[in-house]
Design an enzyme around this catalytic site. Sequence first.
Site, PDB file in Angstrom:
ATOM      1  N   HIS A  37       1.026  -1.277  -0.170  1.00 15.32           N
ATOM      2  CA  HIS A  37      -0.208   0.062  -0.203  1.00 15.32           C
ATOM      3  C   HIS A  37       0.736   1.206  -0.025  1.00 15.32           C
ATOM      4  O   HIS A  37       1.787   1.219   0.740  1.00 15.32           O
ATOM      5  CB  HIS A  37      -1.014  -0.091   1.343  1.00 15.32           C
ATOM      6  CG  HIS A  37      -1.842  -1.385   1.330  1.00 15.32           C
ATOM      7  ND1 HIS A  37      -3.006  -1.221   0.739  1.00 15.32           N
ATOM      8  CD2 HIS A  37      -1.621  -2.314   1.640  1.00 15.32           C
ATOM      9  CE1 HIS A  37      -3.540  -2.569   0.814  1.00 15.32           C
ATOM     10  NE2 HIS A  37      -2.801  -3.151   1.404  1.00 15.32           N
ATOM     11  N   VAL A  44      -8.580   4.261  -0.603  1.00 12.19           N
ATOM     12  CA  VAL A  44      -8.862   3.213  -1.362  1.00 12.19           C
ATOM     13  C   VAL A  44      -8.319   1.846  -0.772  1.00 12.19           C
ATOM     14  O   VAL A  44      -8.679   0.847  -0.635  1.00 12.19           O
ATOM     15  CB  VAL A  44      -8.263   3.103  -2.599  1.00 12.19           C
ATOM     16  CG1 VAL A  44      -8.142   1.750  -3.490  1.00 12.19           C
ATOM     17  CG2 VAL A  44      -8.698   4.322  -3.700  1.00 12.19           C
ATOM     18  N   CYS A  45      -7.156   1.936   0.107  1.00 12.70           N
ATOM     19  CA  CYS A  45      -6.722   0.950   0.969  1.00 12.70           C
ATOM     20  C   CYS A  45      -7.408   0.494   1.904  1.00 12.70           C
ATOM     21  O   CYS A  45      -7.435  -0.596   2.316  1.00 12.70           O
ATOM     22  CB  CYS A  45      -5.202   1.103   0.842  1.00 12.70           C
ATOM     23  SG  CYS A  45      -4.169   1.379  -0.461  1.00 12.70           S
ATOM     24  N   THR A  46      -8.113   1.556   2.654  1.00 14.00           N
ATOM     25  CA  THR A  46      -8.741   1.179   3.735  1.00 14.00           C
ATOM     26  C   THR A  46      -9.972   0.263   3.305  1.00 14.00           C
ATOM     27  O   THR A  46     -10.229  -0.810   4.213  1.00 14.00           O
ATOM     28  CB  THR A  46      -9.355   2.465   4.265  1.00 14.00           C
ATOM     29  OG1 THR A  46      -8.460   3.479   4.707  1.00 14.00           O
ATOM     30  CG2 THR A  46     -10.357   2.375   5.538  1.00 14.00           C
ATOM     31  N   LEU A  49      -8.377  -3.329   2.659  1.00 13.39           N
ATOM     32  CA  LEU A  49      -7.836  -4.089   4.171  1.00 13.39           C
ATOM     33  C   LEU A  49      -9.159  -4.561   4.677  1.00 13.39           C
ATOM     34  O   LEU A  49      -9.096  -5.675   5.203  1.00 13.39           O
ATOM     35  CB  LEU A  49      -7.024  -3.212   4.925  1.00 13.39           C
ATOM     36  CG  LEU A  49      -5.584  -2.902   4.310  1.00 13.39           C
ATOM     37  CD1 LEU A  49      -4.762  -2.102   5.153  1.00 13.39           C
ATOM     38  CD2 LEU A  49      -4.694  -4.095   4.374  1.00 13.39           C
TER      39      LEU A  49
END
Length: 211
Positions: A37, A44-46, A49
Amino acid sequence: MSIKLGDTAPDFHAESSVGDIRFYNYLGDSWGILFSHPADYTPVCTTELGFTSKLQSEFAQRNTKVIALSVDGVEDHQNWVKDINETQHTDVQFPIIADKEKKVSELYDFIHPNASATATVRSLLIIDPAKKVRLIITYPASTGRNFNEILRVLDSLQLVDRYQVATPVNWENGDDVIVPPTVSTEDAIKKFPKGVTEIKPYLRYTPQPNT
């Protein structure tokens, strides 16, 4: 170092959101998914995950362990996990590697200077129990990864390893599979008792062996 398909995934030791990690020890005899990340607290990464966390039972069924990476530190990781759990309604339990010195990122070629001189690209690797790299996908920062596709590829790889078949375009678990060209039709009929359908001498289908 540039990682390519078929390469042995490098081992490493690093701090993580759940304590010190020795990569090979963490994987053990499991398949592994390592995904990077750009930074913590990114939208977006939240979502990624969070969705990955909700798939933990799916990964467990496939004998697969997940581990994420970001160039931020452990404290940021732990606080970010709280945000992920709150906003995505989940409980993240897999580790997030802290890579402030970018040692793991450089080891795995996760820094692409033309995209960003400092942040990791959003790459994902599938690693088999022999520690061989079986899949590499790199996404732009603006596009969320499709983890349903990751599960599909994982199913395909595990099926291919077990039964020496191939999977056709848009294959889903339960669909017919392809007899590889290295197996003669005569041998395929013996090997796949559910039957072999020959479209062309090089294009032959058989029902998925484990369904």
